[in-house]
Scaffold this active site. Sequence first.
Site, PDB file in Angstrom:
ATOM      1  N   GLU A 199       0.821  -1.215   0.000  1.00 51.45           N
ATOM      2  CA  GLU A 199       0.000   0.000   0.000  1.00 51.45           C
ATOM      3  C   GLU A 199       0.855   1.265   0.000  1.00 51.45           C
ATOM      4  O   GLU A 199       0.612   2.196   0.760  1.00 51.45           O
ATOM      5  CB  GLU A 199      -0.951  -0.012   1.212  1.00 51.45           C
ATOM      6  N   ASP A 229      -8.105  -8.919   3.864  1.00 50.42           N
ATOM      7  CA  ASP A 229      -7.823  -7.793   4.750  1.00 50.42           C
ATOM      8  C   ASP A 229      -8.856  -7.667   5.866  1.00 50.42           C
ATOM      9  O   ASP A 229      -9.682  -6.761   5.827  1.00 50.42           O
ATOM     10  CB  ASP A 229      -7.801  -6.509   3.909  1.00 50.42           C
ATOM     11  N   GLU A 266     -12.610  -2.218  12.216  1.00 55.29           N
ATOM     12  CA  GLU A 266     -12.641  -1.431  10.978  1.00 55.29           C
ATOM     13  C   GLU A 266     -13.716  -1.918  10.009  1.00 55.29           C
ATOM     14  O   GLU A 266     -14.387  -1.112   9.375  1.00 55.29           O
ATOM     15  CB  GLU A 266     -11.255  -1.524  10.322  1.00 55.29           C
TER      16      GLU A 266
HETATM   17  C1  BDP Z   1      -6.146  -2.032   6.081  1.00 56.77           C
HETATM   18  C2  BDP Z   1      -6.448  -0.685   6.660  1.00 56.77           C
HETATM   19  C3  BDP Z   1      -5.278   0.256   6.506  1.00 56.77           C
HETATM   20  C4  BDP Z   1      -4.029  -0.402   7.072  1.00 56.77           C
HETATM   21  C5  BDP Z   1      -3.825  -1.739   6.396  1.00 56.77           C
HETATM   22  C6  BDP Z   1      -2.648  -2.521   7.004  1.00 56.77           C
HETATM   23  O1  BDP Z   1      -7.567  -0.133   6.002  1.00 56.77           O
HETATM   24  O2  BDP Z   1      -5.596   1.441   7.178  1.00 56.77           O
HETATM   25  O3  BDP Z   1      -2.921   0.411   6.891  1.00 56.77           O
HETATM   26  O4  BDP Z   1      -4.960  -2.544   6.594  1.00 56.77           O
HETATM   27  O5  BDP Z   1      -2.898  -3.485   7.687  1.00 56.77           O
HETATM   28  O6  BDP Z   1      -7.159  -2.917   6.478  1.00 56.77           O
HETATM   29  O7  BDP Z   1      -1.498  -2.183   6.753  1.00 56.77           O
END
Ligand code: BDP
Length: 736
Positions: free
Chosen positions: A325, A399, A427
């Site tokens: 990401e 996720d 979340e």
């Molecule tokens: C996702 C979240 C994000 C996190 C990412 C992670 O939306 O904010 O940075 O996981 O685990 O679910 O790195």
Amino acid sequence: MHRTYASRIATSALHRTAWWQRGALAALLALAAAWATPLAAEDGHALWLRYPPLAEQAQGTPAPVTGLVAAAGTPTQAATRQELLRGLGGLQGTAPPLADAVGRPGALLVGTPDSTPALAQLRPALEGLGREGYLIRSVEIDGHAATAIVANDDIGALYGAFHYLRLLQTGEPVDALDLRSAPEVRLRVLNHWDNLDRHVERGYAGQSIWDWHRLPGWVDPRYTDYARANASIGINGTVLNNVNANAMVLTPMYLEKVAALAEVFRPWGIRVYLSARFSAPVEIGGLETADPLDPAVRRWWRAKADEIYARIPDFGGFLVKANSEGQPGPQDYGRSHADGANMLAEALAPHDGIAMWRAFVYSDEEPDDRAKQAYTEFVPHDGEFADNVLVQVKNGAIDFQPREPFHPLFGAMPQTPLMMEFQVTKEYLGFATHLVYLGPMWEEVLRADTHAEGEGSTVAKVIDGSLHGHALTGIAGVANIGTDRNWSGSHFDQANWYAYGRLAWDPHASARDIAGEWVRMTFSRDPDFVGPVVDMMMDSHQAAVDYMTPLGLHHLMGRGHHYGPGPWVEGGPRADWTSVYFHRATRDGIGFDRTASGSDAVSQYAPPVAREFGDLARVPEDFLLWFHHVPWDHPARSGRPLWDELVHRYDRGVAAVREMRATWAGLAGQVDAERHAQVAAFLAIQAQEAQWWRDASIAYFQTFAQRPLPEGHAPPPQPLEHYQGQEFPHAPGDGR
Ligand code: BDP
């Protein structure tokens, strides 16, 4: 009601009696009045460590502890003694006197054979318990019945003390004890996704509790309470900052603040860790590169580790999110995850530090099914990671979705210790307003059979190291803690923090038992309360899955903030951040084909699992649309066509929340009005939002299914555009 009635009877009786009877009746009256007094308001700040007087509870009291033999020669011993005095003081009404020796029956002794010589007779029984394990036994010392809490090390005795207090709080008998407990997992850590500006990414409980600006000058007493709460459930590490890390936390100014926190946590057996930004050597080190094979970069990390350990001798190590990401990582320099992890491991090794390297990766360019990418990137490197590296894997391959099948990496990297990453903060499960107890979801994953080494190769055995013989083991939970008075944003979210710690200690434990403990400690021991509340908690995860993502659907939430339904989300920077990528609904059907005819993600599982998930007739229905694309009239196991089944499940979820509300409403008076009211209000929000998820999802999917709603199911009250048009620019916890 009945309480007021009782006090009325007592009052009128008093007027009709002779003076000599009045003493007894006055006592009765006082009792009735106490009974009639509403339960004192509570704001949840005390968590499960409330220690209310046992005598006020209908379930009876154990014989009181008559004296406490507990050394206080070290900070951990002092903390242990203090906690027992506090706990027993609350539970018994008065704290027991401190004693040097057992002078009469009923003493409680706590310590190690060295700290407390009277416990030396138990030394042989401590074998195999390690540093953190303990025994709790009913014993005879100097001719008197006593209870001994004994461990090899101070920290084990502290854990034992919390266990003993838990027995009292939950109403377990304590008169014939013979308990032995040691953690099954070595590193049991919380991951705070807390930024240095106190914004908590995916946090729904206020700001970060780390008051960086005022540290180290002001050390908030809350840090001690945080440590106590964590120690009470066996958590022994905390990563203070977000995995989307700011390199600044590694500068001297912040390290001084980190050291102040480490100081507070140390007596409670908690080590601090930091998320390390891979490009820190460039950003704060003045180097031109962060290439893990560059000698100057390696030197920089070694020096940084030395600097940290000079300030914090028991520093735990680094957690790294790399090449995921948009975060920097070794692949920016053509190097592998193993190269990156090993560089940090090398810097930490002289200090016995650990590098926790996340496997939550998916490539910026790779067009392959996102569910497959972590496996594809990591499995080839099995065996290449240094001894002090743990690869940290989310429970599922996408996720933290409401329900995911276990991650195919579990069992697939026998030479690498894999650490579980659970998300405690909700979340994807309704933030802090929805009552969703995560115990059953985690239990489902931990008990899943990877078949890696034949039948019975559960994920729990991967995590506890027993499947592949690893001594280095770990588990991480993304924290749900913030500055809210109740710490977690809602009363019931405290249960998720609690359950995480208890499952980290023993990944084979039962989510139902844990819920029972938590309810007894947090609210009430009354079986008429505990029974329905535990049932409600146990059913709550399925309810949320039903009203959000039934039948294996996933990644359907609103864009960015992830609040509410967004099955229509499409376009934007990358396909695998949209909903349409995951549900693949068309006029012909719905679901992600991950069988051999599709992305073939099933082939990443061991053959028996791959066969089950890949077979439409055998796949668990909860994962149907995770692995298969099926027509709208595909017959579900209920006999209903898929569309009808989908609608049925959405409505089942909404109905379950309605039932939760009714259950909770019926328990008014059994908990204090303050907490009861907040839970009730949050359940009302949940009911509305469950309905919203259901209506919006049905309105959207119906445009593909082109079928009427089955008999008895109401159409969404608004047209699809209404749901699509809603915006929530200030939803909490957004990533930045
Ligand atoms: C996702 C979240 C994000 C996190 C990412 C992670 O939306 O904010 O940075 O996981 O685990 O679910 O790195």
